[in-house]
Design a protein around this motif. Structure first.
Motif, mmCIF file in Angstrom:
data_model
loop_
_atom_site.group_PDB
_atom_site.id
_atom_site.type_symbol
_atom_site.label_atom_id
_atom_site.label_comp_id
_atom_site.label_asym_id
_atom_site.label_seq_id
_atom_site.Cartn_x
_atom_site.Cartn_y
_atom_site.Cartn_z
ATOM 1 N N VAL A 229 18.218 35.735 4.100
ATOM 2 C CA VAL A 229 18.120 35.541 2.655
ATOM 3 C C VAL A 229 19.517 35.702 2.077
ATOM 4 C CG1 VAL A 229 17.159 36.404 0.496
ATOM 5 C CG2 VAL A 229 15.744 36.351 2.559
ATOM 6 N N ARG A 230 19.939 34.724 1.299
ATOM 7 C CA ARG A 230 21.291 34.706 0.738
ATOM 8 C C ARG A 230 21.190 34.915 -0.769
ATOM 9 N NH1 ARG A 230 25.627 29.985 1.022
ATOM 10 N NH2 ARG A 230 27.521 31.212 1.236
ATOM 11 N N LEU A 231 21.767 36.039 -1.236
ATOM 12 C CA LEU A 231 21.682 36.413 -2.645
ATOM 13 C C LEU A 231 23.077 36.506 -3.242
ATOM 14 C CD1 LEU A 231 19.465 39.082 -1.341
ATOM 15 C CD2 LEU A 231 18.590 38.010 -3.383
ATOM 16 N N PRO A 232 23.345 35.793 -4.343
ATOM 17 C CA PRO A 232 24.657 35.907 -4.973
ATOM 18 C C PRO A 232 24.827 37.284 -5.611
ATOM 19 C CG PRO A 232 23.203 34.580 -6.323
ATOM 20 C CD PRO A 232 22.453 34.855 -5.051
ATOM 21 N N TRP A 233 25.986 37.895 -5.402
ATOM 22 C CA TRP A 233 26.201 39.225 -5.980
ATOM 23 C C TRP A 233 27.511 39.297 -6.760
ATOM 24 C CZ3 TRP A 233 28.607 43.951 -3.358
ATOM 25 C CH2 TRP A 233 29.678 43.599 -2.548
ATOM 26 N N ALA A 234 28.300 38.228 -6.764
ATOM 27 C CA ALA A 234 29.555 38.203 -7.514
ATOM 28 C C ALA A 234 29.890 36.755 -7.835
ATOM 29 C CB ALA A 234 30.676 38.839 -6.704
ATOM 30 N N ASP B 37 25.984 30.710 -8.148
ATOM 31 C CA ASP B 37 24.651 30.166 -8.384
ATOM 32 C C ASP B 37 24.618 28.663 -8.131
ATOM 33 O OD1 ASP B 37 24.560 32.754 -9.308
ATOM 34 O OD2 ASP B 37 23.506 32.281 -11.151
ATOM 35 N N ALA B 38 25.576 27.940 -8.717
ATOM 36 C CA ALA B 38 25.637 26.491 -8.538
ATOM 37 C C ALA B 38 25.952 26.132 -7.091
ATOM 38 C CB ALA B 38 26.687 25.891 -9.469
ATOM 39 N N LEU B 39 26.755 26.949 -6.416
ATOM 40 C CA LEU B 39 27.111 26.655 -5.034
ATOM 41 C C LEU B 39 25.898 26.768 -4.113
ATOM 42 C CD1 LEU B 39 30.587 28.448 -4.739
ATOM 43 C CD2 LEU B 39 30.043 26.137 -5.551
ATOM 44 N N LEU B 40 25.042 27.751 -4.359
ATOM 45 C CA LEU B 40 23.823 27.870 -3.560
ATOM 46 C C LEU B 40 22.919 26.653 -3.755
ATOM 47 C CD1 LEU B 40 22.677 31.598 -3.903
ATOM 48 C CD2 LEU B 40 23.636 30.480 -1.903
ATOM 49 N N ARG B 41 22.795 26.216 -4.994
ATOM 50 C CA ARG B 41 21.953 25.037 -5.260
ATOM 51 C C ARG B 41 22.552 23.783 -4.617
ATOM 52 N NH1 ARG B 41 17.874 26.052 -8.755
ATOM 53 N NH2 ARG B 41 18.042 27.850 -10.165
ATOM 54 N N LYS B 42 23.877 23.701 -4.603
ATOM 55 C CA LYS B 42 24.521 22.556 -3.962
ATOM 56 C C LYS B 42 24.231 22.544 -2.463
ATOM 57 C CE LYS B 42 29.041 22.597 -3.687
ATOM 58 N NZ LYS B 42 30.478 22.430 -4.002
ATOM 59 N N GLU B 43 24.358 23.692 -1.820
ATOM 60 C CA GLU B 43 24.030 23.772 -0.396
ATOM 61 C C GLU B 43 22.585 23.345 -0.143
ATOM 62 O OE1 GLU B 43 26.724 27.345 1.489
ATOM 63 O OE2 GLU B 43 24.861 27.873 0.512
ATOM 64 N N PRO C 181 17.852 37.976 -11.451
ATOM 65 C CA PRO C 181 18.120 36.941 -12.457
ATOM 66 C C PRO C 181 18.939 35.757 -11.972
ATOM 67 C CG PRO C 181 19.663 38.752 -12.740
ATOM 68 C CD PRO C 181 18.739 39.155 -11.618
ATOM 69 N N ARG C 182 19.064 35.568 -10.665
ATOM 70 C CA ARG C 182 19.892 34.486 -10.148
ATOM 71 C C ARG C 182 19.136 33.732 -9.050
ATOM 72 N NH1 ARG C 182 25.950 36.887 -9.433
ATOM 73 N NH2 ARG C 182 26.364 34.648 -9.421
ATOM 74 N N PRO C 183 19.488 32.483 -8.783
ATOM 75 C CA PRO C 183 18.838 31.770 -7.671
ATOM 76 C C PRO C 183 19.247 32.380 -6.337
ATOM 77 C CG PRO C 183 20.667 30.493 -8.507
ATOM 78 C CD PRO C 183 20.520 31.662 -9.445
#
Length: 305
Positions: free
Chosen positions: A49-54, A59-65, A94-96
């Motif tokens: 599971v990959r969660l953005p923390w900084a 957020d946009a980079l995860l959606r792009k992947e 609160p983030r994708p």
């Protein structure tokens, strides 16, 4: 940097899965890694599971992947983390976030490649397979990646000044000479090719002295392959860059190799600063980034003599 205020724990990961992907919620969860943008939590043996923390850009980079990488991955000769599920922002987090396949191996900044021929061939094979014409609508690179090198002149000047001021650069004139030659090289005239966009040693995995995987496609974009062809200078053992270029297809022309040296200088300065000039407290900043960056700069400076 924008740190996520939510405390990330195994319990949080399990709760997120239970809310949005309940069929995965009973798998064991354990911390895998803390990177610059994201935390990675192992989900059983084969998923993470990959969660953005900084950094809000994560957020946009995860959606792009999630949008692009599943179609690219089957054609790549090294394993990559393929997104399987997307988690949407919620009151709990609160983030994708994403669920991806887990790629085993040790980051090359901690376990450098030692088998020169095998590593050069593996990296060349990976970039040969990736560097295909990108379709209309493919993402553009952030921070100038994949575009004209001259657009990064300010970034180069600031990095060089900071590294020089910290006493981390010895041959200043040679570094400037490599950069000047790269900026003066003819621009890329071919089609926009798929690029990884971010290939420091921390994003390439090793096992048995060679490369066994490539991770973090958040900077995936289309453009000039010179951006990715900077990678061999920091990733390979001494003397292996020529072997890489002999194996890479189609062979890079002289102008592309010159531009690649400029990108490599830019990346080396960044690695030196993150590794050694007081930035280690930032997410992902690690002392292990310094040695391969210094090695790359030493090799690049030799090409200016």
């Amino acid at each position: 940097m924008t740190r996520t205020e939510t405390e990330m724990t195994a319990q949080l990961v399990q709760d997120l899965l239970r809310d949005q992907h309940p069929d995965l919620a009973d798998r064991p969860v354990r911390l895998g890694a803390r990177g610059w943008d994201n935390q990675l939590w192992r989900l059983g043996d084969d998923l993470a599971v990959r969660l953005p923390w900084a950094t809000r850009s994560a957020d946009a980079l995860l959606r792009k992947e999630y949008a692009w990488l599943p179609a690219l991955a089957p054609g790549l000769p090294l394993p990559v983390p393929v997104p399987q599920r997307l988690g949407e922002p919620s009151k709990r987090f609160p983030r994708p976030w994403t669920v991806t396949t887990w790629v085993p191996g040790a980051p090359a900044d901690r376990a450098p490649a030692t088998s020169a021929t095998e590593a050069a061939d593996a990296l060349a094979g990976f970039l040969t397979a990736l560097h295909r014409p990108a379709p209309h609508g493919a993402p553009a690179g952030g921070r100038g990646r994949g575009g004209p090198l001259a657009a990064c002149a300010e970034q180069f000047a600031e990095g060089l000044a900071a590294a020089t001021g910290a006493g981390l650069i010895r041959d200043l004139d040679a570094v400037r000479a490599v950069w000047a030659d790269a900026v003066a090289a003819p621009a890329w005239g071919g089609p926009a090719l798929w690029l990884h966009g971010d290939l420091p040693p921390a994003n390439v995995l090793t096992e048995g002295g060679t490369f066994c995987g490539v991770i973090d496609f958040g900077d995936l974009c289309a453009g000039d392959p010179a951006c990715d062809l900077a990678a061999p200078w920091a990733l390979l053992p001494d003397g292996a860059v020529d072997r890489f270029h002999a194996a890479y297809r189609p062979a890079a022309d002289a102008a592309t190799r010159r531009r690649a040296r400029g990108w490599a200088v830019l990346r080396a300065l960044g690695g030196i600063l993150v590794g050694e000039a007081g930035l280690r407290g930032r997410p992902g900043g690690k002392a292990t980034w310094g040695p391969p960056a210094h090695a790359a700069l030493r090799r690049l400076v030799a090409t200016a003599r």
